[in-house]
Design a protein around this motif. Structure first.
Motif, mmCIF file in Angstrom:
data_model
loop_
_atom_site.group_PDB
_atom_site.id
_atom_site.type_symbol
_atom_site.label_atom_id
_atom_site.label_comp_id
_atom_site.label_asym_id
_atom_site.label_seq_id
_atom_site.Cartn_x
_atom_site.Cartn_y
_atom_site.Cartn_z
ATOM 1 N N ASP A 138 0.421 -1.073 0.090
ATOM 2 C CA ASP A 138 -0.071 -0.042 -0.001
ATOM 3 C C ASP A 138 0.747 1.237 0.022
ATOM 4 O O ASP A 138 0.489 2.271 -0.589
ATOM 5 C CB ASP A 138 -1.036 -0.180 1.219
ATOM 6 N N VAL A 139 1.902 1.390 0.893
ATOM 7 C CA VAL A 139 2.516 2.366 0.994
ATOM 8 C C VAL A 139 3.673 2.736 -0.304
ATOM 9 O O VAL A 139 3.737 3.642 -0.764
ATOM 10 C CB VAL A 139 3.512 2.619 2.269
ATOM 11 N N ARG A 140 4.022 1.608 -0.911
ATOM 12 C CA ARG A 140 4.671 2.013 -2.291
ATOM 13 C C ARG A 140 4.060 2.220 -3.359
ATOM 14 O O ARG A 140 4.183 3.155 -4.149
ATOM 15 C CB ARG A 140 5.555 0.631 -2.672
ATOM 16 N N ALA A 141 2.708 1.829 -3.295
ATOM 17 C CA ALA A 141 1.775 2.120 -4.252
ATOM 18 C C ALA A 141 1.353 3.773 -4.044
ATOM 19 O O ALA A 141 1.164 4.117 -5.319
ATOM 20 C CB ALA A 141 0.420 1.166 -4.139
ATOM 21 N N GLY A 142 1.199 4.018 -2.825
ATOM 22 C CA GLY A 142 0.780 5.483 -2.446
ATOM 23 C C GLY A 142 1.837 6.271 -3.003
ATOM 24 O O GLY A 142 1.814 7.621 -3.491
ATOM 25 N N ALA A 143 3.188 5.755 -2.905
ATOM 26 C CA ALA A 143 4.394 6.691 -3.360
ATOM 27 C C ALA A 143 4.261 6.775 -4.864
ATOM 28 O O ALA A 143 4.679 7.917 -5.477
ATOM 29 C CB ALA A 143 5.693 5.902 -2.882
ATOM 30 N N LEU A 144 3.833 5.920 -5.607
ATOM 31 C CA LEU A 144 3.547 5.996 -7.090
ATOM 32 C C LEU A 144 2.729 7.264 -7.424
ATOM 33 O O LEU A 144 2.876 8.155 -8.309
ATOM 34 C CB LEU A 144 3.023 4.839 -7.600
ATOM 35 N N ALA A 145 1.655 7.206 -6.480
ATOM 36 C CA ALA A 145 0.691 8.410 -6.823
ATOM 37 C C ALA A 145 1.156 9.572 -6.644
ATOM 38 O O ALA A 145 0.546 10.624 -7.198
ATOM 39 C CB ALA A 145 -0.797 7.749 -6.153
ATOM 40 N N GLU A 146 2.019 9.571 -5.496
ATOM 41 C CA GLU A 146 2.458 10.956 -4.936
ATOM 42 C C GLU A 146 3.829 11.413 -5.565
ATOM 43 O O GLU A 146 4.050 12.521 -5.131
ATOM 44 C CB GLU A 146 2.538 10.940 -3.391
ATOM 45 N N SER A 147 4.016 10.678 -6.430
ATOM 46 C CA SER A 147 5.612 11.050 -7.091
ATOM 47 C C SER A 147 5.698 12.200 -7.936
ATOM 48 O O SER A 147 6.694 12.322 -8.634
ATOM 49 C CB SER A 147 6.309 9.574 -7.268
ATOM 50 N N TYR A 148 4.630 12.652 -8.670
ATOM 51 C CA TYR A 148 4.915 13.666 -9.531
ATOM 52 C C TYR A 148 5.337 15.014 -9.113
ATOM 53 O O TYR A 148 4.988 15.417 -7.929
ATOM 54 C CB TYR A 148 3.124 14.218 -10.164
ATOM 55 N N PRO A 149 5.891 15.535 -9.707
ATOM 56 C CA PRO A 149 6.129 17.171 -9.435
ATOM 57 C C PRO A 149 4.895 17.749 -9.246
ATOM 58 O O PRO A 149 3.818 17.497 -10.066
ATOM 59 C CB PRO A 149 7.003 17.660 -10.750
#
Length: 334
Positions: free
Chosen positions: A127-138
């Motif tokens: 869940d956290v690594r997936a959330g990081a994907l969603a939050e990784s945009y500039p």
């Protein structure tokens, strides 16, 4: 039900985020639109995840109905869960808040979906690594490029994930900061999660959730303020260690506790800067997707497995909002 023929530019996917107390399911279009969002309570006393598997079938059926109403059909489903797990095997080694040990969760969910007639591709992840994907945009308005960004959701549990040069780093035990035991202070002997998670501080205050506790703090309740300050101190030390070890220059705080906004972020920024001084402190910001970041990340995994058979997609192909697509977008892989 077989997977419909849909081009990547037109696809909709299902993202399911299983939390310690709640499950968030979203139907996401490839352009970033949320076509439908649903929240359920995570089944309790479910060490074998049989009730969870049945609920996943129910929410996938709901997503099919919602997508058809919008003129689409789901291309794939992604499910993400907390704990210590390996994406490749689909086995959850340990999920403390859910009572899971060595659980072949992906196979259980796959079997339940197949038996219900939903044969669409299934992606599985953390869940956290997936959330990081969603939050990784500039972010819109960024003037500084952040090579390393840490994502730290604070909800029923606490964990972290690191995005370095556009790639999610680590697996297995990486990021399980919530399970670290405190060696000093009023919570000595307890884990970070037991001392400062949203569930822990709400329970300590005798309220239903952290939102109610935040309201008490804003109203000037002295006991609530004391509980809040204690949690901030524990979290600040954990975030300072993350920054010092990883070199992250931005820390994105998500989960239910982040919904309190500046009530949490202002003292966290101040205390982390004090702990790290004279070293530079990271920027600590609220997750742009709130508590749906991991569901969005699950959708990214789903879209990747459906279109390219990869677990971790490039953010160039993921569900960005239109306002964010003007920025350079890093590749994100395992």
């Amino acid at each position: 039900m077989s997977t419909p023929s849909v081009t990547p530019e037109e696809d909709v996917v299902i993202g399911i985020d299983v939390g310690g107390t709640g499950i968030k399911t979203g139907l996401f279009h490839s352009d970033g639109r949320v076509l439908a969002l649903r929240r359920d309570t995570t089944p309790s006393n479910d060490a074998g995840a049989r009730s969870l598997a049945a609920l996943v079938v129910e929410v996938v059926r709901w997503a099919y109905e919602s997508s058809r109403a919008a003129g689409y059909a789901p291309l794939a489903v992604g499910i993400v869960v907390p704990g210590i797990l390996e994406e490749a095997s689909g086995i959850v080694g340990l999920a403390v808040n859910l009572g899971w040990r060595n659980l072949p969760l992906r196979d259980l969910v796959r079997t339940a979906l197949d038996e219900a007639g939903f044969t669409l591709p299934l992606a599985f992840g953390h869940d956290v690594r997936a959330g990081a994907l969603a939050e990784s945009y500039p972010r819109v308005g960024d003037t500084v490029h952040h090579n390393r960004i840490a994502f730290v959701p604070i909800g029923t549990g606490i964990a972290s994930a690191l995005v370095e040069n556009g790639r999610v780093v680590g697996g297995g035990l990486a990021g399980e900061i919530g399970q670290l035991r405190l060696t000093h202070g009023p919570f000595r002997g307890q884990t970070v999660e037991e001392a400062a998670s949203a569930r822990a501080i709400a329970r300590r205050a005798g309220v239903a959730n952290a939102h109610e506790l935040a309201d008490l703090v804003r109203a000037g309740n002295a006991e609530a303020q004391h509980i809040w300050d204690d949690a901030v101190e524990v979290l600040a030390e954990a975030l300072a260690w993350i920054a010092a070890i990883s070199g992250a220059t931005r820390i994105v705080v998500g989960g239910g506790l982040a919904e309190s906004g500046d009530l949490l972020l202002l003292p966290l920024n101040t205390r982390v800067a004090q702990i790290l001084s004279p070293m530079p402190a990271p920027e600590i910001v609220r997750a742009r997707h709130g508590d749906t970041a991991s569901a969005r990340g699950a959708a990214l995994l789903a879209r990747a497995v459906a279109t390219r058979e990869e677990r971790y997609p490039s953010t160039r192909d993921s569900a960005a909002t239109p306002a964010e697509t003007s920025h350079p977008e890093p590749a994100v892989t395992a």
